[in-house]
Design a protein around this motif. Sequence first.
Motif, mmCIF file in Angstrom:
data_model
loop_
_atom_site.group_PDB
_atom_site.id
_atom_site.type_symbol
_atom_site.label_atom_id
_atom_site.label_comp_id
_atom_site.label_asym_id
_atom_site.label_seq_id
_atom_site.Cartn_x
_atom_site.Cartn_y
_atom_site.Cartn_z
ATOM 1 N N ILE A 18 0.836 -1.202 0.000
ATOM 2 C CA ILE A 18 0.000 0.000 0.000
ATOM 3 C C ILE A 18 0.872 1.254 0.000
ATOM 4 C CG2 ILE A 18 -1.692 1.336 1.328
ATOM 5 C CD1 ILE A 18 -2.716 -1.442 2.379
ATOM 6 N N CYS A 25 -4.450 5.081 -1.561
ATOM 7 C CA CYS A 25 -4.510 5.502 -0.156
ATOM 8 C C CYS A 25 -3.360 6.433 0.235
ATOM 9 C CB CYS A 25 -4.587 4.288 0.760
ATOM 10 S SG CYS A 25 -6.143 3.382 0.571
ATOM 11 N N ARG A 28 -7.431 10.938 1.288
ATOM 12 C CA ARG A 28 -8.804 10.449 1.437
ATOM 13 C C ARG A 28 -9.472 10.165 0.097
ATOM 14 N NH1 ARG A 28 -14.196 12.406 2.310
ATOM 15 N NH2 ARG A 28 -15.256 10.988 3.747
ATOM 16 N N CYS A 31 -8.850 6.454 -1.458
ATOM 17 C CA CYS A 31 -8.844 5.357 -0.497
ATOM 18 C C CYS A 31 -10.275 4.849 -0.262
ATOM 19 C CB CYS A 31 -8.191 5.821 0.812
ATOM 20 S SG CYS A 31 -7.643 4.457 1.848
ATOM 21 N N VAL A 59 -12.977 6.069 2.653
ATOM 22 C CA VAL A 59 -12.481 6.028 4.023
ATOM 23 C C VAL A 59 -13.106 7.171 4.836
ATOM 24 C CG1 VAL A 59 -10.398 7.386 3.544
ATOM 25 C CG2 VAL A 59 -10.396 5.787 5.448
ATOM 26 N N PHE A 62 -8.841 9.513 7.197
ATOM 27 C CA PHE A 62 -7.569 9.104 6.611
ATOM 28 C C PHE A 62 -6.441 9.809 7.346
ATOM 29 C CE2 PHE A 62 -4.023 9.664 3.693
ATOM 30 C CZ PHE A 62 -3.814 8.354 3.316
#
Length: 123
Positions: A18, A25, A28, A31, A59, A62
Amino acid sequence: TNGRFVTITLSTTDLIAIQTNPNLCTWRGNCYIALDAGTFRDASSNNNMAASEDPSLIVLQFIADNVRPFLLQYLLDMNASVLVLNFSKPVNPATLRPGSLTLQDASNGSVFYSLTDSQTSSL
């Protein structure tokens, strides 16, 4: 125990994958999460419904990676003409500036040499 919140501790492999993907990600807006049907069950053994990449599954909060890497140790192989740097977290080798590295005879550096035209690669 059963609950509405589940915390998953990412494996080192997953975390590195990741962190090293510049399009996933990093903020924000890029993701999201997707779940296959049957990823988990509720207290009555009902499988979850599938959830696709949908704005409702962006998300909620974040927290960006703001931990700066540092050099843990290094290896200098004079026979192979190789300097291997071991960092505290994944780094992008393309961003390394070899000219910013200086080898010295002691911590006070009375005798030293700064690298000039060495090339960066990755293991």
